[in-house]
Design a protein around this motif. Structure first.
Motif, PDB file in Angstrom:
ATOM      1  N   LEU A   1     -10.027   6.488  10.675  1.00  0.00           N
ATOM      2  CA  LEU A   1     -10.793   5.291  10.150  1.00  0.00           C
ATOM      3  C   LEU A   1      -9.737   4.575   9.166  1.00  0.00           C
ATOM      4  O   LEU A   1      -9.987   3.377   8.946  1.00  0.00           O
ATOM      5  CB  LEU A   1     -11.946   5.832   9.342  1.00  0.00           C
ATOM      6  N   ARG A   2      -8.642   5.045   8.539  1.00  0.00           N
ATOM      7  CA  ARG A   2      -7.668   4.382   7.714  1.00  0.00           C
ATOM      8  C   ARG A   2      -6.523   4.014   8.310  1.00  0.00           C
ATOM      9  O   ARG A   2      -5.550   3.575   7.640  1.00  0.00           O
ATOM     10  CB  ARG A   2      -7.358   5.356   6.437  1.00  0.00           C
TER      11      ARG A   2
ATOM     12  N   ARG B   1      -1.084  11.142   5.676  1.00  0.00           N
ATOM     13  CA  ARG B   1      -1.197   9.863   5.719  1.00  0.00           C
ATOM     14  C   ARG B   1      -0.181   9.129   6.464  1.00  0.00           C
ATOM     15  O   ARG B   1      -0.272   7.952   7.053  1.00  0.00           O
ATOM     16  CB  ARG B   1      -1.059   9.262   4.180  1.00  0.00           C
TER      17      ARG B   1
ATOM     18  N   PHE C   1      -7.282  10.790   7.044  1.00  0.00           N
ATOM     19  CA  PHE C   1      -6.568   9.838   6.071  1.00  0.00           C
ATOM     20  C   PHE C   1      -5.329   9.219   6.633  1.00  0.00           C
ATOM     21  O   PHE C   1      -4.747   8.496   6.117  1.00  0.00           O
ATOM     22  CB  PHE C   1      -6.252  10.601   4.765  1.00  0.00           C
TER      23      PHE C   1
ATOM     24  N   GLY D   1      -8.891  -1.209   9.329  1.00  0.00           N
ATOM     25  CA  GLY D   1      -7.794  -1.702   8.605  1.00  0.00           C
ATOM     26  C   GLY D   1      -6.482  -1.743   9.442  1.00  0.00           C
ATOM     27  O   GLY D   1      -5.388  -2.102   8.779  1.00  0.00           O
TER      28      GLY D   1
ATOM     29  N   SER E   1       0.779  -1.240   0.048  1.00  0.00           N
ATOM     30  CA  SER E   1      -0.002  -0.094  -0.082  1.00  0.00           C
ATOM     31  C   SER E   1       1.040   1.381   0.026  1.00  0.00           C
ATOM     32  O   SER E   1       0.405   2.171  -0.356  1.00  0.00           O
ATOM     33  CB  SER E   1      -0.898  -0.040   1.034  1.00  0.00           C
ATOM     34  N   GLN E   2       2.073   1.245   0.469  1.00  0.00           N
ATOM     35  CA  GLN E   2       2.917   2.094   0.634  1.00  0.00           C
ATOM     36  C   GLN E   2       4.410   2.124   0.252  1.00  0.00           C
ATOM     37  O   GLN E   2       4.906   0.952   0.868  1.00  0.00           O
ATOM     38  CB  GLN E   2       2.729   3.142   1.771  1.00  0.00           C
TER      39      GLN E   2
ATOM     40  N   MET F   1     -11.016   1.491  13.677  1.00  0.00           N
ATOM     41  CA  MET F   1      -9.727   1.439  12.836  1.00  0.00           C
ATOM     42  C   MET F   1      -9.877   0.213  12.296  1.00  0.00           C
ATOM     43  O   MET F   1      -8.866  -0.779  12.385  1.00  0.00           O
ATOM     44  CB  MET F   1      -8.413   1.794  13.793  1.00  0.00           C
TER      45      MET F   1
ATOM     46  N   SER G   1      -8.311  -6.994  10.979  1.00  0.00           N
ATOM     47  CA  SER G   1      -7.364  -6.822   9.964  1.00  0.00           C
ATOM     48  C   SER G   1      -5.813  -7.156  10.792  1.00  0.00           C
ATOM     49  O   SER G   1      -4.933  -7.305  10.055  1.00  0.00           O
ATOM     50  CB  SER G   1      -7.345  -5.615   9.187  1.00  0.00           C
TER      51      SER G   1
ATOM     52  N   ARG H   1      -3.432   2.107   9.619  1.00  0.00           N
ATOM     53  CA  ARG H   1      -2.733   0.843   9.471  1.00  0.00           C
ATOM     54  C   ARG H   1      -1.852   0.242  10.361  1.00  0.00           C
ATOM     55  O   ARG H   1      -1.609  -0.826  10.930  1.00  0.00           O
ATOM     56  CB  ARG H   1      -2.584   0.676   7.960  1.00  0.00           C
TER      57      ARG H   1
ATOM     58  N   GLU I   1      -2.881   6.999   8.074  1.00  0.00           N
ATOM     59  CA  GLU I   1      -2.514   5.402   7.850  1.00  0.00           C
ATOM     60  C   GLU I   1      -1.663   4.982   8.849  1.00  0.00           C
ATOM     61  O   GLU I   1      -1.480   3.867   9.415  1.00  0.00           O
ATOM     62  CB  GLU I   1      -2.266   5.010   6.492  1.00  0.00           C
TER      63      GLU I   1
END
Length: 311
Positions: A222-223, A175, A197, A247, A38-39, A245, A271, A225, A199
């Motif tokens: 909410l995003r 992020r 946003f 994810g 993802s990154q 959370m 997750s 990780r 993460e």
């Protein structure tokens, strides 16, 4: 030195940082087929090939490749963004940084003159600021909150002191916030829990005290990780609303002073792959619902006061 072709077999890889090395060849093509990635950060590899434009649409992950292509931006840096950078240089001991390409020529333009660690979009707005392990000292200026297009702020492995400015909660596009391995202290601003946003929140190995950061109403975190808070001085309970959370894959809050029971809401973090809470003063029984965390591969709860049976 060498290529990163062997990484292409790591099907479960989610985050990759190979910045500031001497890799060669194409750093991008081996990664395109990794389903979980993802990154990616690849800046600072001068011998690597530029990113082929054919990958710009096919890469399934967010990268800093586009920023690499726009180190010389189409527009001059916005004045308020440049002012924030100059504040950072002044307040974080810029004269003593290990590397400071561009920063010592304040009349130059950060977006059009390749300032070290500064990445811009085509409108002259700063989108990433990456200065890891560069002998930053002093404090983080409040004016960094003016970098409203910033998606990555990465200043780990320096010697920054003082507080995280609450003004960073104005960075609505953020992020990744990585301030790990510094000398920062005080409370983690609760307002960071409003960032929609965010993460990756990486604050491990500092001297933070006060409450564990928690999502705020209105869509905060909410995003999320990766939440790394280990080796600080956080106190109080874990957040009861952590389950928003959805994810979250990695939560590391080891070696703090957290207390109370592990909330039942943690059973809904489906997750989650790694949960590290060792070295705290957590008590009470484990939530029975933890058995539902089918993706969990590491659970570290040693050196607490947890009792009862293992679900």
């Amino acid at each position: 030195i060498g290529t990163i072709a062997s990484v292409a077999s790591l099907a479960k890889l989610e985050f990759l940082d190979v910045s500031h090395n001497d890799f060669t060849g194409d750093l991008h093509a081996p990664l395109v087929r990794l389903p979980s990635l993802s990154q990616v950060f690849t800046h600072g590899n001068p011998s690597a090939n530029p990113r082929p434009t054919s990958l710009s649409e096919s890469a399934p992950f967010r990268t800093d490749f586009a920023s690499d292509l726009r180190r010389t931006a189409a527009a001059a840096c916005l004045a308020q963004d440049k002012a924030a950078l100059l504040d950072l240089f002044d307040q974080a001991g810029g004269e003593h940084w290990f590397l400071k390409t561009g920063w010592v020529a304040p009349a130059s333009d950060p977006c059009m003159s390749n300032w070290l660690g500064v990445f811009c979009d085509d409108h002259g707005r700063i989108t990433a600021l990456l200065l890891p392990n560069n002998n930053l000292t002093g404090v983080i200026p409040r004016s960094l909150g003016h970098l409203t297009h910033l998606s990555t702020l990465s200043l780990p492995k320096n010697a920054l002191r003082g507080l995280i400015p609450a003004e960073l909660s104005a960075l609505a596009a953020l992020r990744t916030l990585d301030l790990a391995y510094n000398l920062l202290s005080g409370a983690i601003p609760p307002s960071l829990g409003s960032l929609p946003f965010l993460e990756n929140l990486i604050l491990e190995h500092n001297y933070f005290s006060g409450a564990f950061p928690r999502p705020l109403p209105g869509g905060g975190l909410l995003r999320m990780r990766r939440l790394l808070l280990a080796h600080n001085r956080l106190t109080g309970p874990l957040p009861a609303n952590a389950s928003v959370m959805l994810g979250l894959t990695l939560l590391d809050a080891a070696e703090n002073r957290l207390s109370g029971a592990i909330p039942p809401s943690f059973s809904r973090l489906l997750s989650l792959r790694e949960l590290r809470l060792d070295g705290n003063v957590l008590a009470g029984p484990l939530p029975a619902g933890l058995r539902a965390l089918s993706r969990l591969v590491l659970l570290e709860l040693s050196a607490n006061k947890i009792d009862g049976s293992i679900p």
